[in-house]
Design a protein around this motif. Sequence first.
Motif, PDB file in Angstrom:
ATOM      1  N   SER A 129       0.842  -1.190   0.000  1.00 26.48           N
ATOM      2  CA  SER A 129       0.000   0.000   0.000  1.00 26.48           C
ATOM      3  C   SER A 129       0.877   1.240   0.000  1.00 26.48           C
ATOM      4  N   TYR A 130       0.324   2.301  -0.524  1.00 27.18           N
ATOM      5  CA  TYR A 130       0.992   3.595  -0.516  1.00 27.18           C
ATOM      6  C   TYR A 130       0.229   4.515   0.434  1.00 27.18           C
ATOM      7  N   SER A 131       0.956   5.145   1.330  1.00 31.12           N
ATOM      8  CA  SER A 131       0.333   6.058   2.285  1.00 31.12           C
ATOM      9  C   SER A 131       0.955   7.439   2.140  1.00 31.12           C
ATOM     10  N   LYS A 132       0.229   8.434   2.580  1.00 30.53           N
ATOM     11  CA  LYS A 132       0.700   9.806   2.500  1.00 30.53           C
ATOM     12  C   LYS A 132       1.991   9.987   3.300  1.00 30.53           C
ATOM     13  N   VAL A 133       2.894  10.741   2.732  1.00 27.30           N
ATOM     14  CA  VAL A 133       4.119  11.096   3.457  1.00 27.30           C
ATOM     15  C   VAL A 133       3.742  12.037   4.597  1.00 27.30           C
ATOM     16  N   SER A 134       4.430  11.909   5.737  1.00 28.21           N
ATOM     17  CA  SER A 134       4.099  12.736   6.894  1.00 28.21           C
ATOM     18  C   SER A 134       4.234  14.228   6.560  1.00 28.21           C
ATOM     19  N   ILE A 135       3.316  14.997   7.096  1.00 26.25           N
ATOM     20  CA  ILE A 135       3.319  16.443   6.844  1.00 26.25           C
ATOM     21  C   ILE A 135       4.618  17.065   7.338  1.00 26.25           C
ATOM     22  N   LYS A 136       5.117  16.547   8.446  1.00 30.14           N
ATOM     23  CA  LYS A 136       6.361  17.066   9.017  1.00 30.14           C
ATOM     24  C   LYS A 136       7.517  16.926   8.043  1.00 30.14           C
ATOM     25  N   LEU A 137       7.616  15.748   7.394  1.00 25.78           N
ATOM     26  CA  LEU A 137       8.698  15.520   6.431  1.00 25.78           C
ATOM     27  C   LEU A 137       8.540  16.409   5.207  1.00 25.78           C
ATOM     28  N   VAL A 138       7.322  16.543   4.706  1.00 25.77           N
ATOM     29  CA  VAL A 138       7.098  17.386   3.530  1.00 25.77           C
ATOM     30  C   VAL A 138       7.498  18.826   3.822  1.00 25.77           C
ATOM     31  N   LYS A 139       7.121  19.333   4.991  1.00 27.18           N
ATOM     32  CA  LYS A 139       7.478  20.704   5.355  1.00 27.18           C
ATOM     33  C   LYS A 139       8.986  20.864   5.483  1.00 27.18           C
ATOM     34  N   SER A 140       9.660  19.835   6.036  1.00 26.50           N
ATOM     35  CA  SER A 140      11.117  19.891   6.182  1.00 26.50           C
ATOM     36  C   SER A 140      11.814  19.929   4.824  1.00 26.50           C
ATOM     37  N   LEU A 141      11.377  19.086   3.902  1.00 27.45           N
ATOM     38  CA  LEU A 141      11.968  19.056   2.562  1.00 27.45           C
ATOM     39  C   LEU A 141      11.659  20.334   1.801  1.00 27.45           C
ATOM     40  N   ALA A 142      10.440  20.828   1.954  1.00 26.20           N
ATOM     41  CA  ALA A 142      10.066  22.070   1.282  1.00 26.20           C
ATOM     42  C   ALA A 142      10.914  23.232   1.783  1.00 26.20           C
ATOM     43  N   LYS A 143      11.216  23.250   3.066  1.00 29.23           N
ATOM     44  CA  LYS A 143      12.052  24.305   3.635  1.00 29.23           C
ATOM     45  C   LYS A 143      13.480  24.205   3.123  1.00 29.23           C
ATOM     46  N   ASP A 144      14.028  22.976   3.075  1.00 28.26           N
ATOM     47  CA  ASP A 144      15.408  22.777   2.623  1.00 28.26           C
ATOM     48  C   ASP A 144      15.604  23.217   1.181  1.00 28.26           C
ATOM     49  N   PHE A 145      14.636  22.921   0.318  1.00 29.45           N
ATOM     50  CA  PHE A 145      14.789  23.197  -1.108  1.00 29.45           C
ATOM     51  C   PHE A 145      14.048  24.454  -1.546  1.00 29.45           C
ATOM     52  N   GLY A 146      13.468  25.183  -0.612  1.00 29.66           N
ATOM     53  CA  GLY A 146      12.781  26.418  -0.963  1.00 29.66           C
ATOM     54  C   GLY A 146      11.572  26.206  -1.844  1.00 29.66           C
ATOM     55  N   LEU A 147      10.797  25.174  -1.520  1.00 31.37           N
ATOM     56  CA  LEU A 147       9.616  24.846  -2.311  1.00 31.37           C
ATOM     57  C   LEU A 147       8.435  25.642  -1.774  1.00 31.37           C
ATOM     58  N   GLY A 148       7.835  26.465  -2.611  1.00 33.72           N
ATOM     59  CA  GLY A 148       6.814  27.403  -2.167  1.00 33.72           C
ATOM     60  C   GLY A 148       5.400  26.882  -2.211  1.00 33.72           C
ATOM     61  N   GLU A 149       4.468  27.816  -2.254  1.00 32.67           N
ATOM     62  CA  GLU A 149       3.045  27.500  -2.201  1.00 32.67           C
ATOM     63  C   GLU A 149       2.600  26.702  -3.424  1.00 32.67           C
ATOM     64  N   ASP A 150       3.153  27.014  -4.585  1.00 25.89           N
ATOM     65  CA  ASP A 150       2.770  26.275  -5.798  1.00 25.89           C
ATOM     66  C   ASP A 150       3.103  24.794  -5.671  1.00 25.89           C
ATOM     67  N   PHE A 151       4.236  24.487  -5.055  1.00 23.03           N
ATOM     68  CA  PHE A 151       4.615  23.094  -4.820  1.00 23.03           C
ATOM     69  C   PHE A 151       3.590  22.408  -3.915  1.00 23.03           C
ATOM     70  N   SER A 152       3.188  23.094  -2.879  1.00 24.76           N
ATOM     71  CA  SER A 152       2.229  22.512  -1.931  1.00 24.76           C
ATOM     72  C   SER A 152       0.898  22.205  -2.604  1.00 24.76           C
ATOM     73  N   LYS A 153       0.500  23.055  -3.546  1.00 28.47           N
ATOM     74  CA  LYS A 153      -0.787  22.870  -4.203  1.00 28.47           C
ATOM     75  C   LYS A 153      -0.747  21.781  -5.267  1.00 28.47           C
ATOM     76  N   SER A 154       0.336  21.689  -6.022  1.00 25.94           N
ATOM     77  CA  SER A 154       0.358  20.804  -7.193  1.00 25.94           C
ATOM     78  C   SER A 154       1.115  19.500  -7.001  1.00 25.94           C
ATOM     79  N   ILE A 155       2.115  19.475  -6.123  1.00 24.39           N
ATOM     80  CA  ILE A 155       2.970  18.290  -5.986  1.00 24.39           C
ATOM     81  C   ILE A 155       2.810  17.603  -4.641  1.00 24.39           C
ATOM     82  N   ALA A 156       2.778  18.365  -3.553  1.00 26.39           N
ATOM     83  CA  ALA A 156       2.808  17.786  -2.209  1.00 26.39           C
ATOM     84  C   ALA A 156       1.677  16.795  -1.976  1.00 26.39           C
TER      85      ALA A 156
END
Length: 614
Positions: free
Chosen positions: A424-451
């Motif tokens: 099964s595939y489960s959602k990646v933890s929100i904490k990890l997504v926020k950490s990766l987004a912060k490291d790579f400077g991934l903005g709001e568009d990333f959150s809407k379309s990819i995250a």
Amino acid sequence: MNRMASRREEVKQALDASRTFLQNARETRDDRGRIIPPPTRLAWCDGWQLGVDKMSLKFSRNPMLRDLQRWLVKTNNTGVLTRQAVDSMVPAAILQIEPHHRVLDLCASPGSKTTQALEALNANGAEGSASGCVIANDINPMRCYFLVRRCSALGNATANLMVTTHQAQWYPNVNVPVSDEVNAESGGRYPEGSYDRIICDVPCSGDGTLRKNPQIWSEWKPEFAMTLHKLQLHIAQRGAALLKVGGYMVYSTCSFNPVENEAVVAELIKRCGGAIEIVDASDRVPELLRRPGLSTWRVVTMVEGDVVEYPKYEDSQKPSVPIGLKRKFAKSMWPQEQEAPKDAPPPQSRVGVLGKRIMRGPSATSKSTGLEHCMRLVPHLQDMGGFFAVLLKKVAPIPGPKTATKNDKASAHSGYSRTAPKHSYSKVSIKLVKSLAKDFGLGEDFSKSIAKNLFSRSEQDKSVVYIADGVKDHCIDSIGAERMKCVWSGVKIWEKSERDNFYMLTQDGMQIIEPFITKRRVELSRSELKSVLNTLGREVPLETFAPATRDAIRALAPGSLVVSLKGGNRNLKLPIVINYTDNDALKLIWRYRKGLEQAPKVKIKSLLTALDGI
């Protein structure tokens, strides 16, 4: 050749490099002196047919054939082309798959038809951007991973792919919730279908592959078809149930035996009560030479070297027939007969191929099912293997009771407990997504379309996978998705590096999120980039780089860097991912699946060649 829009330039370059052998009109000879005809262009499938077998090609000492072999290996590993038999390309070609379609390949391994479907799905636009999906299924998990390896060469197009492992005749319908309540098609018996296109290439006796598998000559018996007929029919019925009204399914085998072909199709149409029709697909592949389907055939067996015919099902159940052989027969193996005219001539007899006298009665034709529109491909017509294919369309719901009775429901669920899915595939933890987004400077568009499309297969989130909307909606978010045994899907974006203690960005994954990355971007000079490319898998100390480059990299924490060329990428295939390690060094890592070892080397060599030309 690859049909995806993102690979058109690579295909053009590959064809330019192959002019000496693909567009060579002269005949050549192999090591045994046999004439090899020049390659033939196949416009109906956008491919080329080679006049040499794979073993002669692999071990040839002919310089031109050796160059052709090296070119095939290189382009196959990079996904520019797929090597497969010409006849096996027919099902996907006549389905005419479009980017918004949901496609199911019921018996997918080794995956040649799946790759065709993926290419058609991504024929326009960026890889993985199609709104549809391809679901590839095989009963054997090991064969599933072989299929995965084959599809991996298509890169980010696998974001639209899900590989599952089920018995095809019991493939789950994700439109059915995990409960007793089932919404049937209006006026039908089964739940609504899920797929716009289905490839139903069923297991078969394989006697159509005699040219490439000559050992079949000594092993083949007509009983092989009988042992598979019921399974083939059940798989075809399941495909019809899973098909949407208005959708198309191709039923195909690599067999000549009508018991596996026309008999299955005729019985399928009969059991579906007018919901399935045969479609004349001759206009979809007009260049393909074929024979029409059969309307009459005989059911025979081999007894002590003699051919024995059974004119009717009742003849196969006589006391003189061994009990083990009796069980192999089914009424659906015989043509659907009409009564013979009163003025029909008396039965005639003839001598069988092996000397057994066979009675031939009045001509009995099948009912009007359109069997003549089935496609029989025979080797002597177009230099290919034997193959059978028919295009079917679901024109109405499969008839039957709209709701099941209480007794039906009780029997369906008695003694049965639903098990949890194996994969099964489960959602990646929100904490990890926020950490990766912060490291790579991934903005709001990333959150809407990819995250929202990031998943993991482990509770520890060892890897982060991007799955396209088409697969996500169908295989993960649908009400019956828990029934699916998922083996593999999507494109890996990040994977956890235990040694370096950070999430490593993959080369394929970077291409998906690169438009959103604002941090951890670094530019290298031409000489610096070449030094890293020439040391694949080895560390290059930062001390060897210019002071400005060293300072820019050391200002960042160890992890993946998105590297471009100073002064602009100049139409090069950049940026790429290079890792900054704890040892104050840069290291190029390029992941690949077993069997695709040449892919990163080819891409790196292409980059180095382009850099030399600057």
